[in-house]
Every structure is written in structure tokens, then in C-alpha cells.
Design a protein around this motif. Sequence first.
Motif, PDB file in Angstrom:
ATOM      1  N   ALA B 231      52.819  13.245 -32.861  1.00 20.61           N
ATOM      2  CA  ALA B 231      53.767  14.327 -32.964  1.00 20.61           C
ATOM      3  C   ALA B 231      53.856  13.852 -34.395  1.00 20.61           C
ATOM      4  O   ALA B 231      52.734  13.310 -34.414  1.00 20.61           O
ATOM      5  N   LEU B 232      54.450  14.978 -35.540  1.00 19.91           N
ATOM      6  CA  LEU B 232      54.312  14.108 -36.715  1.00 19.91           C
ATOM      7  C   LEU B 232      55.285  12.901 -37.145  1.00 19.91           C
ATOM      8  O   LEU B 232      56.159  12.690 -36.829  1.00 19.91           O
ATOM      9  N   ALA B 233      54.367  12.193 -38.206  1.00 18.90           N
ATOM     10  CA  ALA B 233      54.043  11.097 -38.105  1.00 18.90           C
ATOM     11  C   ALA B 233      55.381  10.852 -39.291  1.00 18.90           C
ATOM     12  O   ALA B 233      55.806  10.384 -39.644  1.00 18.90           O
ATOM     13  N   GLY B 234      54.999  12.129 -40.804  1.00 17.95           N
ATOM     14  CA  GLY B 234      55.179  11.775 -41.591  1.00 17.95           C
ATOM     15  C   GLY B 234      54.414  12.690 -42.604  1.00 17.95           C
ATOM     16  O   GLY B 234      53.020  13.259 -41.966  1.00 17.95           O
ATOM     17  N   THR B 235      54.791  13.485 -43.153  1.00 20.93           N
ATOM     18  CA  THR B 235      53.194  14.071 -44.465  1.00 20.93           C
ATOM     19  C   THR B 235      54.039  13.618 -46.149  1.00 20.93           C
ATOM     20  O   THR B 235      55.259  12.747 -46.118  1.00 20.93           O
ATOM     21  N   LEU B 236      53.058  13.042 -46.641  1.00 24.32           N
ATOM     22  CA  LEU B 236      52.879  12.800 -47.747  1.00 24.32           C
ATOM     23  C   LEU B 236      52.489  14.178 -49.109  1.00 24.32           C
ATOM     24  O   LEU B 236      51.869  14.568 -48.723  1.00 24.32           O
ATOM     25  N   ALA B 237      53.564  14.076 -50.016  1.00 19.86           N
ATOM     26  CA  ALA B 237      53.118  14.574 -51.023  1.00 19.86           C
ATOM     27  C   ALA B 237      52.269  14.175 -51.758  1.00 19.86           C
ATOM     28  O   ALA B 237      52.418  12.998 -51.616  1.00 19.86           O
ATOM     29  N   ARG B 238      51.198  14.713 -52.978  1.00 23.75           N
ATOM     30  CA  ARG B 238      50.086  14.086 -53.329  1.00 23.75           C
ATOM     31  C   ARG B 238      50.449  12.586 -54.589  1.00 23.75           C
ATOM     32  O   ARG B 238      49.887  11.761 -53.991  1.00 23.75           O
ATOM     33  N   GLU B 239      52.282  12.562 -55.208  1.00 25.18           N
ATOM     34  CA  GLU B 239      52.276  11.759 -55.803  1.00 25.18           C
ATOM     35  C   GLU B 239      52.052  10.667 -54.740  1.00 25.18           C
ATOM     36  O   GLU B 239      51.941   8.963 -55.265  1.00 25.18           O
ATOM     37  N   GLU B 240      52.193  10.889 -53.781  1.00 22.52           N
ATOM     38  CA  GLU B 240      52.934   9.282 -52.585  1.00 22.52           C
ATOM     39  C   GLU B 240      51.699   9.211 -51.843  1.00 22.52           C
ATOM     40  O   GLU B 240      52.185   8.194 -51.437  1.00 22.52           O
ATOM     41  N   ILE B 241      49.951   9.864 -51.993  1.00 24.97           N
ATOM     42  CA  ILE B 241      48.940   9.071 -51.239  1.00 24.97           C
ATOM     43  C   ILE B 241      48.445   8.430 -51.830  1.00 24.97           C
ATOM     44  O   ILE B 241      48.625   8.061 -52.520  1.00 24.97           O
ATOM     45  N   THR B 242      49.029   7.079 -50.458  1.00 21.30           N
ATOM     46  CA  THR B 242      48.580   5.902 -50.820  1.00 21.30           C
ATOM     47  C   THR B 242      47.431   5.076 -49.619  1.00 21.30           C
ATOM     48  O   THR B 242      47.917   5.573 -48.399  1.00 21.30           O
ATOM     49  N   HIS B 243      46.731   4.235 -49.935  1.00 19.66           N
ATOM     50  CA  HIS B 243      45.866   4.256 -48.681  1.00 19.66           C
ATOM     51  C   HIS B 243      47.179   3.116 -48.146  1.00 19.66           C
ATOM     52  O   HIS B 243      47.266   4.047 -46.955  1.00 19.66           O
ATOM     53  N   ASP B 244      48.053   2.208 -48.235  1.00 18.12           N
ATOM     54  CA  ASP B 244      48.389   1.548 -47.917  1.00 18.12           C
ATOM     55  C   ASP B 244      50.152   2.437 -46.716  1.00 18.12           C
ATOM     56  O   ASP B 244      50.020   2.341 -45.563  1.00 18.12           O
ATOM     57  N   ALA B 245      50.789   3.681 -47.466  1.00 11.85           N
ATOM     58  CA  ALA B 245      50.762   4.558 -46.650  1.00 11.85           C
ATOM     59  C   ALA B 245      50.565   5.351 -45.718  1.00 11.85           C
ATOM     60  O   ALA B 245      51.063   5.515 -44.690  1.00 11.85           O
TER      61      ALA B 245
END
Lengths: 331, 516
Positions: B231-245
Motif C-alpha cells: 500500500a501507499l505508505a506516504g509521499t514526500l514533497a521535495r522539501e520533506e525528503i530526508t533520509h529519516d523521513a
Amino acid sequence: MTTLSDEPQDPQTHTRWSAIVSNHVFWVVIATVVACVLLSIVTSTFATSQNLFNVTRNFAFVALVALGMTAVIITGGIDLSVGSTIGISGIVLAVVMNAGWPLWAGIGMALLTAGLVGLVNGILIAYLDMQPFVVTLGMLSVARSLAMVISNNRTIFDFGPGGNSLLALGGGSFLGVANPVWFLLVFAVIFFVAFVWSRWGRYVYAVGGNRQAANLTGVPVRAITCSVYVICGLMAGVAAILEVGWLGAVTTGLGTGDELRVIAASVVGGTNLMGGIGGAFGTVVGAALIEVIRNSLILLGVNSFWQGTFVGSFIILAVLFNRLGGDRRGE
Amino acid sequence: MPDRPIAPSRPAEPFLTLADIRKTYPGVVALSRFSMTVAPGEVIGLVGENGAGKSTLMKVLGGIVAPDSGTITIDGVPHEALDVAESIGAGIAFVHQELNLFDNLDVAANVFIGREPRKAGWLNLVDTDKMRAMVAPLLERIGANFRPDTPLSSLSLAQRQMVEIAKALSMKARLVILDEPTSSLPIAETEKLLDIIAGLRADGISVIFISHRLHEIERAADRVVALRDGALAGTLAREEITHDAMVKLMIGRDLKAQVRASSVRAGKVILRARGVQTNAHPGKPVDLDMHRGEILGLAGLVGAGRTELACTFFGVDPMLAGVLEFDGTPLALGSAADAVARGIFLVPEDRKSTGLLLDMSIAENVSLPDLRSYSRRMIVSRQRETAAAARQQAELDIRAARLSVAAKTLSGGNQQKVVLAKWLSMKPRVMIFDEPTRGIDVGAKAEIYRLMRRLADAGVAVLMISSDMEEVIGVSDRIAVMHEGAITGVLAPEEFSEENILLLAVGRNLTARAIA
């Protein structure tokens, strides 16, 4: 693709019954039984004790060599020289005994010759990394020619003082079953145990399953590869001794073309030419099926020129069958 | 990274929309209620653990499997399912982890395989000149440093990927899907690939970039789509993309990357190499000491000779010159069997083709290196080998229904564990890991790191070949770096940095400033 391999196997699809039905050897057994039943109904000559005696003896020679061939093919190799190996060891046996030596000396020299042929094949293939096809194709010619050199291309009928015991060994019977069939029984059991339970057997499958991985796991890949050619040669020697005893005479043509029937028996019996798959039981049944078909052609009065067509088609059919039956190795 | 171009403004119309996709296999839900969009020129990082459904999703896009329900909309046209021809026709191109190229042909022939331009005339011969002329601009566009008539066999893995990308471009691809493209690439070539991705993006071509190397996704992606359990666990926009996220989305919880644990002093030298020369790089003698209780990282570019050095230590490749000392005595290795007998084990890079016998059962794989001790006379005791495999199964948490199932039915992570199990069932003294976590998901990676540390703590000398910077720096106690067959430096923990490793890997010396 990771996802597919992550899927758990559905337990229902792996019952014992479906495992049997999906097994190539099972179908070869069925085909053999069906062929025998049909022949018994259609002809009055098949199900006679004399004919069955002949059929079993005839396939025993092929099956004995095919057991060794199966080991070779499981490692991913091929031995095209078995027919010539039968020829040269039969000739050596005859020449030694003709010179007045006893039976044991003849057998010893025949096996030594057969083993040497196998050893040369094995060393060239395993230690010098040459292609099995090429090496054994060359050996096919070399061994046949040496047989002619050794015997001066004559036919030998006189086996000296040990002659009678040789004829009894190959031509005799015990409890109504031809001696070669008893030999086959013993060797089939030995090979079965070796393939299924022995360390050697495990290594043979490992080498054929993935040579590189076997090597990186510390399997003695070269020694194992060499050993199967020696064993295949020795089995050709065993067959040659019995066949000479049965025929009562040796020409340098002994065993000519046998490589085809031997490889056919192994492949029809479920041995995969890509290596890694095969077994003793399947090989014996494969040899039996081919002989029954061959016998049926004779009994049904089909011109014997057709035999090669049938044997050859059978190899092709067996390989096709293997593919259609879901050859799951190469995915 | 600072030099990312500003995202161009995009048309509102997405190129591709997946809505409510569901795909089940008997007993498994591979994908459920999965939706995503791909805009033209958008780079999407697709992350998820092994088995999360990434491969199924790719098969749906490639037209290899049909979803049970849901719609795939391309350019506003809805489809219930795609077939392979439709997928290609829509401009979806794949660059697979295992490249589908022909070693015996040249670059141009590979790009146009099956679609070769023909000459006029009744023979309809392949127009090689025209084909090469058509390929040249494609290669130029992606900055390739080879020519259309270069034989494929002379190209590196990274260059082969470029051939695949050129092939995608030649098919007028509008969406290029890169499946684990960097997992086998060393640093410098990875940079190049990220540049190419940026180039595609600038041309308005969309990219789906699947990788377990999160910091590359961090750099390349406009958006991250994370899958978990189909299932889709989530999406991250450009500024939210971090390793931990990303890790959090993938595994549903926080996981601190396993880092170097010990300040434990390494023990005495167990394997000492002096002047060792390998086939791959004759004339480049290598000196290296491996200590008990230590994880020694071996970094370098692909082709630096790391695997060949490991194979020489393992007895598979011949040692042209030099001496190896094992436990203080000279060591002559004729074959892998010699190394195995001394407790020197290798976990090879490619577990499928060299680590395991896929048709053999788990138990048979575990017992294979030490079959002698499982057998009496010449007969193998199935009981004993199953018992040993069961111990390893419990120890390593190998997930399999039975120990008699063939190794090929296991997932990648579990296969890797079987490779480990076969060595751990013996007494390892030197363990060589060649890219141990390539293509393995985050959770399983951490397990492997813990295991390496446990081995080291138990007094084993561990050599870890890795092209993953994060991993080398995070796990090693010391790092040796190779360049063109020679060891250019050995770093102590206080010297660990990507910059230092990279400098040594390209054959430069560390300046005093770089160390500080």
C-alpha cells in the motif's frame, strides 16, 4: 524480481500427489507400462518369457552405461565416447583372454582401459577446462581407432581357457533373469544410493546446479568433474565385458553408435542436459522405455531401418516434454 | 545538494495516473488501493522494503501483469490494464537492475535491437551506418564517453546503463523507470547517472527512480513515493525528503542506522598480506593486515580490484606474487576448499549466481561447505544437516516454511541469510563480505550489520567490500581504499569522511588539510 519470489508457496499446490504428477520420471514409468500393456494386447509375441528375457537383457547393457552417463550429464557435461569405450575395452578383454590369460586378468585389463579413457577425458575437461563435447568427440575417434590397432581389426571368438566362464558371465542367467540384468540391478541401487545419500552425489548435483557457487563454497569441483568421466568410462567397461560374454565374439565395431542410445536413455529418463537434474531410477526406466519401443517396432514388423528415427525422435520429445512440463530451473 | 536546478513549472495534466490499483497473488496482496501520479519531467523516488510491492507495480506499468482492479490513465486515456506493446507505445521504458543487453554486439546494435533501420532492396539488409548515425546524438545527449560502434563487452556497468538509457531515448520514452540503477555503481559513476537523470528531467521526461540508496534519492527526486506492504505508505514533497523521513515511511517506525559500535581494541593480526599481486592488477603489490575482532572496510571504485583481492584471499584467484600469512604461518591456497578448511569464508556479491545453489534446499545449502562433518563414511546424514540448518534458521531468523524448500523460493534477504548460515554453521575466523547489502532493504541491512559486528566481537576478522559510502563509514572500524589494484590508504575512524575515501579512491593522496 523480488516480489514474486517473496510470495509464500501455496501449500495446497505442493501435495505429495501433485509432486508425483509433475515429475518427469512418473510419466516415463506410465509410458513404459502403457507401451507394455498395449504390446501385450496387440501382439502375441511381446509377453512371452523369451521376449521379455531378451528385452530386459538388451536394455541392461544400455542402462548400465547410462547410469554413468547420468552422472556426467548432471554435472553439466556429456560423454560422446562411451560407444568407443565399450569397443576398446571389449577388444582389450578379448585380446588379453585370447592370449591365454584368465578371466580376472581380462576383466581387470578391460576395466583399466575403460577407466583410463575416462580419466583422460576427465583430466582434459576438469583440469584443463576443455569443453566436454569436443574432448569426448575426439576420444570417440581415438578409442575406436586404438581398438582397431590393438586387435589388428580382426574378429575374436576364441577367449582362451577362461572363455567359458566369460560366456557364462555375460550370456547366462540366474533365477530366469539374464545376468546383465542382475548387474544392472546392483549398479542401479549403488547409483541410487550415491546420488541421493552420498557426499559424492551431493557434490555432483552442486557442480551441475551452479559450478561457480559450488566452487565458492569449497566443493572440490575439479575432482568431482573428473570423477564422473572416470565412472562413466568404467560403466562402459562393465557393459563391454557383459556384452562380449553374451555375444561370444568381438569385432572392433562393438558399441558403435551406443552413445546415442545411452544419452537417449539418460535424457528420456529425466536427466537435464543443462545439468543439475537427473537420477538413477529415471535412467533405468528411460532405457527400458526406449528398448520396449525398439522391441515393439520389431514385433510389429516395422523395418529395422526405422529404429534410429524413433530413438532420435524420442530424445527430442523427451527434451520437449521436459520444457513443457515446466523446466523451472532457468527462470 | 546545492546545485539542483529549480524545478520547472509543470503543466497541470499528469502524464500517468494510477488509481486504486489492486493486485493479488494466491495468498498475498501485492498491491492494494495504490494510487499515484507522474507529471511530465518529474523525478519520483520510489522506495520500499523488499516485498513492499515495487516489483509488482513495475510489472503493472510494463504490461507484464494486469491489475485485479483500478485504472491506469495515460495522457487522459484510461486503461484497465496495459499489455507490453501498449506500455512501450505509451513511452514507458525500463532500465532493469539486470541489464538486458547483448555482450557480443556493439552499442548501436544494442540500442536498435529488433528495430534496426533497413536498406532498400530485396535483401532488406540492416543499415549499420544509418543506425550508428542515429545513435550518436543520443549518446551525446547523455554525455556518453563511448561511440556507437564500441563493442558492448568493453563497457563498464555504468556505461551499459547509459546504453539502456540511450535505448529508452531512441524509443521516444516519456517515462524512464530505473530499477536499482546505482546499487552496483561506485561513487563517481553514480554522480554521472544522477546528472543524466537531471538531464532527462530538463527535457521533460519523467523518471521513476527505485533505489535502496536513500541519499541518492534525497538528491535526485522531486517527490518520494513510499510503499509498505503493498500500500501507499506516504509521499514526500521535495522539501520533506530526508533520509529519516523515508526510512520512517518504509518501515513504519524510526530506525537509527546501525553505526560503529565498538571502541574495542582490535586483536592480533590473523591474515597478513605482503606484496600480494592478483591477476587483475599484476605489478600492483598489496599489503594489508586483518585483525581479529575488527571490521575492515574495503572501499574503492568498481574495477579497483577489491573483489579480485578478496578472491585471492579466498583461494579462488591465483596469487601471482607475494605472501599471505594466516595466524602467523605462511598460507598457500590452491582452491577455495583450502581457504574454507582454515575458516576463511567469502560471501560473494551476487548471491543468486555465485552464493547459493538455488535448486538445492536450505538444509543442503547450509551443509554443503562442510559436508564431510555431516557424513559418516560416504553417506550424508540428512538428520544432522537438518538439525544444523534448524539452528541457523533460529539464529538468523530465516523465514521459510520448511528447511526442505529450494533456496530459489526465498526472498533476497532470506537468501542472503542462507549464504551466511552455511558459513556460520562452521567456525569462521576470517569472513569476507563482498557488497553484503546490495539490493537488500533497510531492515535486513541493519540485521546484517549487527551480525557482522557480532562476528567481530566473537574474534572474527571481517573484511567488508562496499561501494555504499554510508555503509563503509557507518560500519567499519578501519577503512582501506583501493585504486587500480593498489591500496592508496588506510583510514582510522577519526579520518573517516566521504571526501577522504573519494580522494583515495581516485588515486590522490590525502593532504594534511583533508585529514584534519
